[in-house]
Design a protein around this motif. Structure first.
Motif, PDB file in Angstrom:
ATOM      1  N   PRO A  87       0.810  -1.218   0.000  1.00 26.74           N
ATOM      2  CA  PRO A  87       0.000   0.000   0.000  1.00 26.74           C
ATOM      3  C   PRO A  87       0.845   1.270   0.000  1.00 26.74           C
ATOM      4  O   PRO A  87       2.056   1.231   0.234  1.00 26.74           O
ATOM      5  CB  PRO A  87      -0.782  -0.122   1.310  1.00 26.74           C
ATOM      6  CG  PRO A  87       0.110  -0.908   2.214  1.00 26.74           C
ATOM      7  CD  PRO A  87       0.898  -1.844   1.336  1.00 26.74           C
ATOM      8  N   ALA A  88       0.183   2.364  -0.258  1.00 32.08           N
ATOM      9  CA  ALA A  88       0.836   3.681  -0.195  1.00 32.08           C
ATOM     10  C   ALA A  88       0.025   4.595   0.711  1.00 32.08           C
ATOM     11  O   ALA A  88      -1.147   4.332   1.008  1.00 32.08           O
ATOM     12  CB  ALA A  88       0.927   4.291  -1.591  1.00 32.08           C
ATOM     13  N   THR A  89       0.680   5.655   1.142  1.00 33.76           N
ATOM     14  CA  THR A  89       0.005   6.738   1.869  1.00 33.76           C
ATOM     15  C   THR A  89       0.480   8.050   1.224  1.00 33.76           C
ATOM     16  O   THR A  89       1.452   8.039   0.448  1.00 33.76           O
ATOM     17  CB  THR A  89       0.390   6.753   3.357  1.00 33.76           C
ATOM     18  OG1 THR A  89       1.803   6.957   3.449  1.00 33.76           O
ATOM     19  CG2 THR A  89       0.002   5.461   4.062  1.00 33.76           C
ATOM     20  N   PRO A  90      -0.161   9.159   1.565  1.00 32.19           N
ATOM     21  CA  PRO A  90       0.272  10.436   0.976  1.00 32.19           C
ATOM     22  C   PRO A  90       1.727  10.810   1.285  1.00 32.19           C
ATOM     23  O   PRO A  90       2.327  11.616   0.568  1.00 32.19           O
ATOM     24  CB  PRO A  90      -0.709  11.443   1.594  1.00 32.19           C
ATOM     25  CG  PRO A  90      -1.949  10.632   1.844  1.00 32.19           C
ATOM     26  CD  PRO A  90      -1.448   9.285   2.284  1.00 32.19           C
ATOM     27  N   ASP A  91       2.325  10.189   2.326  1.00 32.26           N
ATOM     28  CA  ASP A  91       3.765  10.388   2.613  1.00 32.26           C
ATOM     29  C   ASP A  91       4.653  10.188   1.407  1.00 32.26           C
ATOM     30  O   ASP A  91       5.763  10.717   1.341  1.00 32.26           O
ATOM     31  CB  ASP A  91       4.296   9.284   3.556  1.00 32.26           C
ATOM     32  CG  ASP A  91       3.793   9.407   4.937  1.00 32.26           C
ATOM     33  OD1 ASP A  91       3.076  10.385   5.186  1.00 32.26           O
ATOM     34  OD2 ASP A  91       4.125   8.527   5.743  1.00 32.26           O
ATOM     35  N   LEU A  92       4.171   9.351   0.512  1.00 32.67           N
ATOM     36  CA  LEU A  92       4.987   8.965  -0.637  1.00 32.67           C
ATOM     37  C   LEU A  92       5.412  10.182  -1.454  1.00 32.67           C
ATOM     38  O   LEU A  92       6.466  10.157  -2.115  1.00 32.67           O
ATOM     39  CB  LEU A  92       4.179   7.977  -1.490  1.00 32.67           C
ATOM     40  CG  LEU A  92       4.864   7.286  -2.642  1.00 32.67           C
ATOM     41  CD1 LEU A  92       6.106   6.538  -2.182  1.00 32.67           C
ATOM     42  CD2 LEU A  92       3.889   6.293  -3.287  1.00 32.67           C
ATOM     43  N   ALA A  93       4.636  11.246  -1.393  1.00 34.80           N
ATOM     44  CA  ALA A  93       5.028  12.473  -2.102  1.00 34.80           C
ATOM     45  C   ALA A  93       6.390  12.950  -1.612  1.00 34.80           C
ATOM     46  O   ALA A  93       7.215  13.442  -2.393  1.00 34.80           O
ATOM     47  CB  ALA A  93       3.970  13.550  -1.891  1.00 34.80           C
ATOM     48  N   GLY A  94       6.661  12.771  -0.320  1.00 29.99           N
ATOM     49  CA  GLY A  94       7.961  13.150   0.243  1.00 29.99           C
ATOM     50  C   GLY A  94       9.094  12.289  -0.291  1.00 29.99           C
ATOM     51  O   GLY A  94      10.205  12.765  -0.498  1.00 29.99           O
ATOM     52  N   ALA A  95       8.804  11.001  -0.528  1.00 31.55           N
ATOM     53  CA  ALA A  95       9.849  10.103  -1.027  1.00 31.55           C
ATOM     54  C   ALA A  95      10.364  10.576  -2.366  1.00 31.55           C
ATOM     55  O   ALA A  95      11.556  10.495  -2.667  1.00 31.55           O
ATOM     56  CB  ALA A  95       9.307   8.684  -1.156  1.00 31.55           C
ATOM     57  N   GLU A  96       9.460  11.106  -3.189  1.00 26.38           N
ATOM     58  CA  GLU A  96       9.869  11.568  -4.512  1.00 26.38           C
ATOM     59  C   GLU A  96      10.970  12.634  -4.360  1.00 26.38           C
ATOM     60  O   GLU A  96      11.923  12.661  -5.128  1.00 26.38           O
ATOM     61  CB  GLU A  96       8.666  12.126  -5.271  1.00 26.38           C
ATOM     62  CG  GLU A  96       9.023  12.632  -6.655  1.00 26.38           C
ATOM     63  CD  GLU A  96       7.986  12.240  -7.702  1.00 26.38           C
ATOM     64  OE1 GLU A  96       6.800  12.367  -7.421  1.00 26.38           O
ATOM     65  OE2 GLU A  96       8.405  11.813  -8.808  1.00 26.38           O
ATOM     66  N   ILE A  97      10.829  13.479  -3.357  1.00 27.72           N
ATOM     67  CA  ILE A  97      11.819  14.531  -3.131  1.00 27.72           C
ATOM     68  C   ILE A  97      13.083  13.956  -2.494  1.00 27.72           C
ATOM     69  O   ILE A  97      14.197  14.232  -2.936  1.00 27.72           O
ATOM     70  CB  ILE A  97      11.196  15.633  -2.247  1.00 27.72           C
ATOM     71  CG1 ILE A  97       9.975  16.222  -2.969  1.00 27.72           C
ATOM     72  CG2 ILE A  97      12.209  16.731  -1.922  1.00 27.72           C
ATOM     73  CD1 ILE A  97       8.975  16.897  -2.054  1.00 27.72           C
ATOM     74  N   GLU A  98      12.903  13.082  -1.512  1.00 24.89           N
ATOM     75  CA  GLU A  98      14.072  12.482  -0.846  1.00 24.89           C
ATOM     76  C   GLU A  98      14.909  11.644  -1.807  1.00 24.89           C
ATOM     77  O   GLU A  98      16.136  11.601  -1.705  1.00 24.89           O
ATOM     78  CB  GLU A  98      13.625  11.595   0.319  1.00 24.89           C
ATOM     79  CG  GLU A  98      13.091  12.388   1.492  1.00 24.89           C
ATOM     80  CD  GLU A  98      12.440  11.460   2.523  1.00 24.89           C
ATOM     81  OE1 GLU A  98      13.001  10.395   2.810  1.00 24.89           O
ATOM     82  OE2 GLU A  98      11.350  11.822   3.008  1.00 24.89           O
ATOM     83  N   LEU A  99      14.239  10.993  -2.733  1.00 20.73           N
ATOM     84  CA  LEU A  99      14.946  10.102  -3.664  1.00 20.73           C
ATOM     85  C   LEU A  99      15.987  10.843  -4.490  1.00 20.73           C
ATOM     86  O   LEU A  99      17.007  10.269  -4.866  1.00 20.73           O
ATOM     87  CB  LEU A  99      13.942   9.445  -4.626  1.00 20.73           C
ATOM     88  CG  LEU A  99      13.197   8.220  -4.138  1.00 20.73           C
ATOM     89  CD1 LEU A  99      12.126   7.843  -5.145  1.00 20.73           C
ATOM     90  CD2 LEU A  99      14.151   7.052  -3.920  1.00 20.73           C
TER      91      LEU A  99
END
Ligand code: ADP
Ligand code: MG
Length: 256
Positions: A87-99
């Motif tokens: 699953p995903a949560t809206p946190d994933l938007a942050g991963a895009e930046i951290e990546l």
């Protein structure tokens, strides 16, 4: 056996990526092919659409990409036999930046899914952009499945998607194939839908699935009940279309 990993991608929003991910995955599962959905969209519509609620202890795609969790730990069963999801949560938007600052940033998903066993198909529900999350999906995938909505400007953005696919093949994933192009939200009463379908077929030829998904309100309702269309209304035209699509896809993959 290694699973076949499919990225369900089109950077245009609202074309039927999530609906296709859930409905096709549920069909493949109904045909007893163990299937995993990976939600890599921060909007996490496939997570909620399958009725999966993410507790604070549950690992998600975010932890998979940052390396804080393994794929095996992140898999959750669903209520439906042979169908599981990460699953995903809206946190994933942050991963895009951290990546952006991470080593091997395009290969995080590929490497995380590598050890996963026991699935025949993995469907990755992509976000409506061509950013790092989608690139991770394309780098991890054996193939794309491209849903195209039978509406005005249907092919808008598709040439950009194809340029991205070319670049991914050159730099990240030489073997990336296209397993199919799917016409969605087809309204047979309009000339426009027929014209769009013809145009898409003239561009993509045999890659376009014979099965066309009609506009069907039951498909739009199912996610709010946290159910795939097959569970929500098996007799609907939407369910029928995705059952046919599953059969057509399995024939393409397994009888070839
Ligand atoms: P995407 O993931 O590409 O943004 P969705 O699958 O979420 O697209 O679809 C966009 C919207 O259209 C959603 O509200 C969905 O329920 C609805 N929808 C998708 N496919 C159909 C269809 N064949 N008929 C009617 N509504 C649909
Ligand atoms: Mg979506």
């Amino acid at each position: 056996m290694r699973p076949r990993i499919l990225a369900v991608a089109n950077q245009k929003g609202g074309v039927g990526k999530t609906t296709t991910t859930i409905s096709l995955a549920a069909t493949l599962a109904a045909y007893e092919r163990p299937t995993l959905i990976v939600d890599i969209d921060p909007q996490s519509n496939s997570t909620s659409g399958l009725g999966v609620t993410v507790g604070s202890e549950q690992a998600t795609t975010y932890q998979l990409l940052t390396g804080e969790a393994t794929a095996v730990a992140a898999v959750v069963p669903t209520e439906f036999p042979h169908l599981a999801m990460i699953p995903a949560t809206p946190d994933l938007a942050g991963a895009e930046i951290e990546l952006v600052g991470m080593v091997g940033r395009e290969f995080r998903l590929r490497d995380a899914l590598q050890p996963l066993e026991g699935f025949r198909f993995v469907l990755v529900d992509c976000p409506p952009s061509l950013g790092l999350l989608t690139l991770n999906a394309l780098a991890a995938a054996d193939a794309l499945l491209i849903p195209i909505q039978c509406e005005y400007f249907a092919l808008e953005g598709v040439s950009e998607l194809m340029r991205t696919v070319d670049e991914v093949r050159r730099f990240l994933n030489p073997g990336l194939a296209i397993d199919g192009v799917l016409l969605t939200m087809y309204d047979e009463r309009t000339n426009l839908a027929r014209q769009v379908a013809q145009e898409v077929r003239s561009v993509f030829g045999d890659l376009v699935f014979e099965t066309v998904v009609p506009r069907n309100v039951r498909l739009a309702e199912a996610p709010s009940f946290g159910q795939p269309i097959q569970a929500y209304d098996l007799r609907s035209r939407g369910a029928e279309a995705y059952l046919l699509l599953g059969r057509e896809y399995l024939e393409r993959m397994e009888v070839a």
